[in-house]
Scaffold this motif. Sequence first.
Motif, short mmCIF file in Angstrom:
data_model
loop_
_atom_site.label_atom_id
_atom_site.label_comp_id
_atom_site.label_asym_id
_atom_site.label_seq_id
_atom_site.Cartn_x
_atom_site.Cartn_y
_atom_site.Cartn_z
N PHE A 116 7.58 -3.72 1.08
CA PHE A 116 6.96 -3.72 2.40
C PHE A 116 6.01 -2.53 2.56
O PHE A 116 4.83 -2.69 2.87
CB PHE A 116 8.04 -3.69 3.48
CG PHE A 116 7.50 -3.56 4.87
CD1 PHE A 116 6.95 -4.65 5.52
CD2 PHE A 116 7.53 -2.33 5.53
CE1 PHE A 116 6.44 -4.53 6.80
CE2 PHE A 116 7.02 -2.20 6.81
CZ PHE A 116 6.47 -3.30 7.44
N PHE A 117 6.55 -1.32 2.28
CA PHE A 117 5.71 -0.12 2.47
C PHE A 117 4.52 -0.12 1.51
O PHE A 117 3.41 0.26 1.89
CB PHE A 117 6.54 1.15 2.28
CG PHE A 117 7.44 1.43 3.45
CD1 PHE A 117 6.92 1.54 4.73
CD2 PHE A 117 8.81 1.58 3.28
CE1 PHE A 117 7.74 1.79 5.82
CE2 PHE A 117 9.64 1.83 4.36
CZ PHE A 117 9.11 1.94 5.63
N THR A 118 4.76 -0.55 0.27
CA THR A 118 3.67 -0.56 -0.70
C THR A 118 2.54 -1.46 -0.21
O THR A 118 1.37 -1.07 -0.22
CB THR A 118 4.17 -1.06 -2.07
OG1 THR A 118 5.37 -0.41 -2.37
CG2 THR A 118 3.15 -0.78 -3.13
N VAL A 119 2.90 -2.65 0.25
CA VAL A 119 1.86 -3.59 0.68
C VAL A 119 1.16 -3.07 1.93
O VAL A 119 -0.07 -3.12 2.04
CB VAL A 119 2.45 -5.00 0.89
CG1 VAL A 119 1.46 -5.89 1.61
CG2 VAL A 119 2.83 -5.60 -0.45
N VAL A 120 1.95 -2.52 2.87
CA VAL A 120 1.35 -2.00 4.10
C VAL A 120 0.37 -0.87 3.80
O VAL A 120 -0.69 -0.76 4.40
CB VAL A 120 2.44 -1.55 5.09
CG1 VAL A 120 1.86 -0.69 6.19
CG2 VAL A 120 3.14 -2.76 5.68
N LEU A 121 0.73 -0.04 2.81
CA LEU A 121 -0.17 1.06 2.46
C LEU A 121 -1.32 0.59 1.58
O LEU A 121 -2.44 1.10 1.67
CB LEU A 121 0.60 2.16 1.72
CG LEU A 121 1.62 2.92 2.58
CD1 LEU A 121 2.41 3.89 1.72
CD2 LEU A 121 0.91 3.68 3.70
N ALA A 122 -1.05 -0.41 0.74
CA ALA A 122 -2.08 -0.84 -0.22
C ALA A 122 -3.15 -1.68 0.47
O ALA A 122 -4.32 -1.63 0.09
CB ALA A 122 -1.44 -1.64 -1.35
N TYR A 123 -2.75 -2.46 1.48
CA TYR A 123 -3.70 -3.39 2.10
C TYR A 123 -4.95 -2.69 2.65
O TYR A 123 -6.07 -3.08 2.31
CB TYR A 123 -3.02 -4.23 3.18
CG TYR A 123 -3.81 -5.47 3.51
CD1 TYR A 123 -3.45 -6.70 2.96
CD2 TYR A 123 -4.93 -5.42 4.33
CE1 TYR A 123 -4.18 -7.84 3.24
CE2 TYR A 123 -5.66 -6.55 4.60
CZ TYR A 123 -5.29 -7.76 4.05
OH TYR A 123 -6.03 -8.89 4.31
N PRO A 124 -4.78 -1.63 3.47
CA PRO A 124 -5.99 -0.97 3.99
C PRO A 124 -6.88 -0.42 2.88
O PRO A 124 -8.11 -0.48 2.99
CB PRO A 124 -5.45 0.18 4.84
CG PRO A 124 -4.04 -0.16 5.12
CD PRO A 124 -3.55 -1.02 3.99
#
Lengths: 367, 305
Positions: free
Chosen positions: B98-106
């Motif tokens: 979850f955190f990886t995707v939330v940080l990676a998306y932007p």
Amino acid sequence: MPERSKSERPMIEIAHVTRSYGAFKALDDASLTIREGEFFSLLGPSGCGKTTLLRMIAGFDNPTSGSIAVDGQEMLGIPANRRPTNMVFQSYAIFPHLNVEQNVGYGLKRLRLDATEEKRRVEEALAQVSLTGLGKRGATELSGGQRQRVALARALVMRPKVLLLDEPLSALDKKLREQMQVELRRLQQAVGITFILVTHDQYEALAMSDRIAVMFGGKIAQVASPKEIYQRPVNRQVADFLGGMNFVKAEIVEENGASMTVDTLGFGRVKTDKPAAFVRNGKAATLGIRPERLRVLWDDAKDKHEVAGTVVDRHYFGEITHLIVDIPGLEKPLSVTETNNFGADDIPVGAPIRLAYDPDALVAMAD
Amino acid sequence: MTAAAEGAPALRPAQSRRTSLLQSESAQGFALISPTFLYALVLLVVPILVVIAHSFWTQNYLTIDRTFTLENYRIALTEPIYRDLLMRSLRISLLVSFFTVVLAYPIAFYISFHGGRHKGLWLFLITIPFWTSYLLRVMSWKVILGYNGVLNSGLLGLGIIDEPSTALLYNTSAVVITLTHAWAAFAILPIFVSLEKIDRTLIEAATDLGDGPLRRFMRVTLPLSVPGIVSAILIVMIPTVGDFVTPRLVGGKDGVMIANAIQAQFGKGANWPLGAALSVTTMAIVTMMAAATVLIIRSAARLAR
Ligand SMILES: Nc1ncnc2c1ncn2[C@@H]1O[C@H](COP(=O)(O)OP(=O)(O)OP(=O)(O)O)[C@@H](O)[C@H]1O
Ligand SMILES: [Mg+2]
């Protein structure tokens, strides 16, 4: 095409619009007024700035200088999503994750209509483009022609003041394209919305438009009705772009207000209208005559105005034949198109030939 | 017409030549992939079969009793210690993905939409931390989060805390932080690729139909980048469940994960069959969790329309 009584109210006013990319001007001081309810075409060769102009009207690009007003309202500073225009993209830009209905209703969602009203408008738009019953189809399950209709319905359902179409038919095959030309024209007359069509196909522009702007290298060369553009092109470039044209060198003998008298080698002395944009270049002038305005004289038929020469080449096109006729005194042979009713396809190369013409068909133009 | 008729017989040999060429092409293809295929077979399928076989056997001190039994699975599924470890591993991997995707998306979004001509450079810069060994990167988190670490000294220096906090290192959140950092680039890439594939005229079309930046992101960009999000989640989630280096180094007692227990069974515990049963159970549950995640995201995206 029946003439309709049209409002003279300007819908789009483009004033001295320039768009520069560095030193290159994609659009160079273009001014244009498009009337309410008009089917207007921007015609020109690839790279002449048609898309650039259209995108500036839509709001995807901004002029380097100049102004654009839609329905009396200055558009500068108004973002694309708040302009009263809608666009049919060349690639159609159908949302691949939505079905036909959702695509068409995309812009309505924001208007928060009640569900039945929204559904009614979507159905109405689908009916306008003859897609009734295809609402549940996925975007990826459509043919090219159907995609084009969805793109059209999606824009029309918004009831824009102006509909912008960027080469909407260029991806379709010839037959479908001709059918869509007729449909698009009929649709425009039914809804009464101002249409601006970008095309590089002169026949498309001639067949569909109320008026055409011909563009070259970022400049607008001529704005007029299809007939006017075809018959009275302002310069050689416009004439050439709209089909074949025979150019004849002439010398001005007398100028008289809007008309003038010129001497030519092949066609003798001719009285002709002087086009508004005529640029004087000493005593020299250029006349033009369309290949189909020259008529083959058979046997001993006579005409008040005729020229004589020799057939030097012949090209067969099914319903017509293209003859290349050498006329003594002219520096270039004339090209003549003749229907094959009377056997123009059988005229042997090398045969002597006489051609009749109407002096009115000889038009003066700038080089 | 005559030209076509003349052309026809001449075409036939050309066509048959093409099919025989195709056949030899597919044969060549098989020949080309066969080393890889064999490699995968030997190093992937065979070990998995060995593990599965072991999970049904019993350890008798130094020998293995090869009579079929489900006892190992009973232990793996009912012993509270293993259940807890498994649940914690799943929770950690979900949090990390979850955190990886939330940080990676932007980051992926920025590179794709605003990277201009320097997209390649940006991606290159993102890979730089991966030039060093994974162990070094985990150790550096130890340095950052430790008792005398960078974070504690910084907070002390700023007067925010009075004495160094021990809450930073050797627990679940340390594992989550370290893993999130470790997997960031692997999440950025698939999201970037799916964003790159979005036809920009679709976004213009949404604008043309009245959507502002936020609406067109929610209605066009985000739904069309779902495949990238799904692969990013899978790429991060599946391997993190089974990670044992990170919990070992920064997890402490609270951060122990299922892989540490499995390693213990194959090592000190010397109970290979139990270790094997734990592995197979973990694999099965991870597969189910991955499938569930994919289904949930897909249906959420569909509902959002
Ligand atoms: N972003 C840009 N940067 C530099 N030059 C550009 C840019 N966009 C367009 N141009 C140039 O502006 C000119 C006009 O482009 P435009 O797309 O308006 O042509 P067009 O008339 O629509 O042609 P076509 O029929 O090929 O679509 C072209 O010469 C093009 O190379
Ligand atoms: Mg264009």
